[in-house]
Design an enzyme around this catalytic site. Structure first.
Site, short mmCIF file in Angstrom:
data_model
loop_
_atom_site.label_atom_id
_atom_site.label_comp_id
_atom_site.label_asym_id
_atom_site.label_seq_id
_atom_site.Cartn_x
_atom_site.Cartn_y
_atom_site.Cartn_z
N SER A 7 28.79 52.18 45.17
CA SER A 7 29.42 52.13 46.40
C SER A 7 28.99 53.20 47.31
O SER A 7 29.14 53.20 48.67
CB SER A 7 30.93 52.24 46.18
OG SER A 7 31.18 53.62 45.91
N TYR A 25 46.27 41.00 37.73
CA TYR A 25 46.17 41.91 38.62
C TYR A 25 47.73 42.44 39.19
O TYR A 25 48.09 42.01 40.22
CB TYR A 25 45.15 41.62 39.70
CG TYR A 25 43.71 41.20 39.40
CD1 TYR A 25 43.30 41.45 38.24
CD2 TYR A 25 43.07 40.43 40.52
CE1 TYR A 25 41.96 41.11 37.89
CE2 TYR A 25 41.65 40.03 40.04
CZ TYR A 25 41.23 40.35 38.75
OH TYR A 25 39.87 39.95 38.59
N HIS A 80 40.43 33.16 32.42
CA HIS A 80 39.76 34.50 32.63
C HIS A 80 38.93 34.92 31.68
O HIS A 80 37.88 35.72 31.95
CB HIS A 80 41.00 35.53 32.75
CG HIS A 80 40.78 36.59 33.73
ND1 HIS A 80 41.88 37.18 34.30
CD2 HIS A 80 39.70 37.40 34.01
CE1 HIS A 80 41.36 38.28 34.95
NE2 HIS A 80 40.00 38.32 34.96
N ARG A 120 31.72 48.56 40.19
CA ARG A 120 33.21 49.05 39.99
C ARG A 120 33.22 50.51 40.86
O ARG A 120 33.84 51.25 40.63
CB ARG A 120 33.68 49.31 38.59
CG ARG A 120 33.23 48.10 37.95
CD ARG A 120 33.39 48.44 36.16
NE ARG A 120 32.74 47.20 35.48
CZ ARG A 120 33.12 47.14 34.14
NH1 ARG A 120 33.71 48.13 33.61
NH2 ARG A 120 32.52 46.20 33.46
N GLY A 121 32.36 50.52 41.69
CA GLY A 121 32.12 51.59 42.76
C GLY A 121 30.85 52.52 42.36
O GLY A 121 30.72 53.43 43.42
N PHE A 122 30.31 52.44 41.26
CA PHE A 122 28.92 53.35 40.99
C PHE A 122 28.04 53.09 41.82
O PHE A 122 27.29 53.98 42.43
CB PHE A 122 28.43 53.26 39.56
CG PHE A 122 28.16 54.39 38.84
CD1 PHE A 122 27.01 55.20 39.66
CD2 PHE A 122 28.69 54.93 37.74
CE1 PHE A 122 26.71 56.40 39.13
CE2 PHE A 122 28.16 56.18 37.31
CZ PHE A 122 27.42 56.85 38.03
N SER A 142 32.46 42.60 40.44
CA SER A 142 32.05 43.94 40.35
C SER A 142 30.64 44.06 40.80
O SER A 142 30.06 44.71 40.11
CB SER A 142 32.28 44.65 38.85
OG SER A 142 33.52 44.54 38.63
N PRO A 143 30.32 43.71 41.99
CA PRO A 143 28.90 43.81 42.33
C PRO A 143 28.61 45.00 42.76
O PRO A 143 27.36 45.28 43.00
CB PRO A 143 28.94 42.79 43.50
CG PRO A 143 30.40 42.84 44.13
CD PRO A 143 31.23 42.81 42.81
N LEU A 144 29.57 45.99 42.86
CA LEU A 144 29.11 47.45 43.24
C LEU A 144 29.39 48.25 42.01
O LEU A 144 29.74 49.61 41.99
CB LEU A 144 30.00 47.78 44.58
CG LEU A 144 29.89 47.21 45.69
CD1 LEU A 144 30.86 47.64 46.75
CD2 LEU A 144 28.43 47.02 46.20
N1 LIG Z 1 36.65 37.96 36.21
C1 LIG Z 1 36.80 39.15 35.65
O1 LIG Z 1 36.89 39.37 34.59
C2 LIG Z 1 36.84 40.28 36.74
C3 LIG Z 1 36.74 41.54 36.28
C4 LIG Z 1 36.83 42.37 37.36
C5 LIG Z 1 36.75 42.41 38.84
N2 LIG Z 1 36.79 41.01 39.14
C6 LIG Z 1 36.71 40.43 40.52
O2 LIG Z 1 35.84 41.19 41.24
C7 LIG Z 1 36.15 41.98 42.28
C8 LIG Z 1 35.21 43.07 42.57
O3 LIG Z 1 34.88 43.86 41.59
P1 LIG Z 1 35.82 45.40 41.56
O4 LIG Z 1 36.81 45.44 42.41
O5 LIG Z 1 35.86 45.57 40.01
O6 LIG Z 1 34.47 46.37 41.62
P2 LIG Z 1 33.38 46.60 42.89
O7 LIG Z 1 33.46 45.49 43.99
O8 LIG Z 1 32.02 46.58 42.12
O9 LIG Z 1 33.66 47.97 43.51
C9 LIG Z 1 34.96 48.16 43.73
C10 LIG Z 1 35.26 49.76 44.05
O10 LIG Z 1 34.30 49.96 44.98
C11 LIG Z 1 34.90 50.92 46.12
N3 LIG Z 1 34.06 50.82 47.37
C12 LIG Z 1 33.81 49.20 47.93
N4 LIG Z 1 33.12 49.66 48.91
C13 LIG Z 1 33.10 50.67 49.19
C14 LIG Z 1 32.27 51.43 50.30
N5 LIG Z 1 31.81 50.74 51.00
N6 LIG Z 1 32.30 52.98 50.26
C15 LIG Z 1 32.87 53.55 49.04
N7 LIG Z 1 33.69 52.76 48.20
C16 LIG Z 1 33.72 51.46 48.02
C17 LIG Z 1 36.31 50.20 46.09
O11 LIG Z 1 37.33 51.32 46.65
P3 LIG Z 1 38.17 51.30 47.81
O12 LIG Z 1 39.05 49.94 47.40
O13 LIG Z 1 38.94 52.48 48.04
O14 LIG Z 1 37.29 50.89 48.91
C18 LIG Z 1 36.61 50.09 44.57
O15 LIG Z 1 37.06 51.25 43.90
C19 LIG Z 1 37.49 42.25 41.77
O16 LIG Z 1 38.37 42.82 43.03
C20 LIG Z 1 38.18 40.88 41.20
O17 LIG Z 1 38.52 40.06 42.21
C21 LIG Z 1 36.82 39.90 38.25
#
Ligand SMILES: NC(=O)c1ccc[n+]([C@@H]2O[C@H](COP(=O)([O-])OP(=O)(O)OC[C@H]3O[C@@H](n4cnc5c(N)ncnc54)[C@H](OP(=O)(O)O)[C@@H]3O)[C@@H](O)[C@H]2O)c1
Length: 311
Positions: free
Chosen positions: A205, A56, A119, A201-203, A197-199
């Site tokens: 959100s 990251y 990873h 990736r924002g879809f 990516s429980p949201l």
């Molecule tokens: N092990 C792996 O290979 C792997 C891969 C991907 C991710 N991860 C981990 O999983 C974590 C979470 O996944 P992710 O960050 O990919 O995706 P996510 O949590 O599914 O979604 C994040 C996105 O949603 C937006 N968001 C979140 N809450 C919101 C809300 N209430 N209203 C509007 N927009 C909202 C965020 O924007 P804003 O920040 O602008 O709010 C960001 O763009 C990562 O940070 C990372 O630590 C691990």
């Protein structure tokens, strides 16, 4: 917030964690001061699990998380990951793991990494050698618990035979359910699960826009859910999920996180947000209870997850 236990080695964390990828990479411009405020707000509201990775920002994300958590070090569980290269290949050679772990400790400004993940599996290095190297860090006190990310059943079983694995981290959300067949295997082995990516990736959100609405370096421009042929169908699914959330007095993000919490008592989602208010809104999901009828409605609305796949 409720606590959840991951694995059988004593790793206990808050039911919802914090994912810090977006503070360094992937989702457009960042404001470090706001990211630090978001991380600290998560902690104030009961989050104890904070997730990062070497890749990251190649140290940037770890340094920012280390700065944000420095005053809170004794209260939190810090997880990081090794094993990817700048060209998105894999490198889990023992000598490389040793270099990365030492760099992660320096970047985070800590003496011990609480959870160290590989990873991605490395096709060129047997998993037994990888976990054998990870185990050395547990023995020397540099690492407390071991994890894998996006590993399959055979890899998990082989790894677990070398040293207990406490947690698997893979993508899981209403839009991505392909990990589900593995969950009973993890339960049998006594391994916990972190949903990344429980949201979606924002879809999921509540703030999704078409791919042209994202910055040029935002990786969602390349994710099939956002491809023009899939976007409308996915928006329709999200519309129905939002209606269900609204009827429950919740947001779409809260519904999506509560759905994951309801899938199993040892599942910990790690949503990411760089904004303190959005962090606060998301964490209210810990107090949202979904009924059997709600869960059935979600299955009806999105039986196959998001259209087009996660890529
Ligand atoms: N092990 C792996 O290979 C792997 C891969 C991907 C991710 N991860 C981990 O999983 C974590 C979470 O996944 P992710 O960050 O990919 O995706 P996510 O949590 O599914 O979604 C994040 C996105 O949603 C937006 N968001 C979140 N809450 C919101 C809300 N209430 N209203 C509007 N927009 C909202 C965020 O924007 P804003 O920040 O602008 O709010 C960001 O763009 C990562 O940070 C990372 O630590 C691990």
């Amino acid at each position: 917030m409720e606590s959840r236990t991951l694995g059988s080695q004593g790793l206990t964390v808050s039911a919802l964690g914090y994912g810090s990828m977006g503070t360094a990479v992937g989702y457009g411009p960042v404001d470090d001061a706001e990211s630090i405020a978001a991380i600290r707000r998560a902690h104030e509201l009961g989050v104890t699990l904070f997730d990062t990775a070497e890749m990251y920002g190649w140290g940037k994300g770890e340094r920012l998380l280390g700065r944000a958590l420095a005053p809170l070090r004794d209260d939190v569980v810090i997880a990081t990951k090794f094993g990817l290269t700048r060209s998105f290949g894999s490198d889990s050679r023992p000598e490389h793991i040793r270099e990365v772990v030492d760099a992660s400790l320096r970047n985070l400004g800590i003496d011990t990494i609480d959870v160290l993940y590989q990873h991605r599996p490395d096709p060129n290095v047997p998993i037994e050698d990888v976990v054998g190297t990870m185990k050395e860090f547990v023995e020397s006190g540099k690492v407390r618990f071991l994890g894998l990310s996006e590993a399959d059943e055979a890899t998990i079983r082989a790894a677990h035979a070398v040293h207990p694995i406490s947690v698997l981290q893979s993508e899981y959300s209403i839009f991505t359910r392909e990990v589900e067949p593995l969950l009973p295997v993890l339960e049998d082995l006594g391994i916990g699960f972190v949903a990344y990516s429980p949201l979606a990736r924002g879809f999921l959100s509540g703030a999704v826009v078409s791919r042209d609405g994202y910055e040029a370096n935002d990786f969602r421009r390349h994710v099939p859910w956002w491809a023009p042929e899939n976007f409308g169908g996915n928006r329709a699914i999200v519309g129905e999920l939002t209606d269900l959330a609204t009827r429950k007095g919740a947001t779409l993000a809260q519904l999506s996180l509560a759905w994951l919490l309801a899938r199993g008592g040892d599942i910990v989602p790690i949503p990411g947000s760089r904004n303190p208010l959005r962090v606060e809104q998301n964490l209210a999901a810990a107090d949202l209870t979904l009924t059997a009828a709600d869960l059935a409605a979600i299955d009806r609305i999105a039986p196959d997850g998001g259209i087009g796949g996660r890529g």
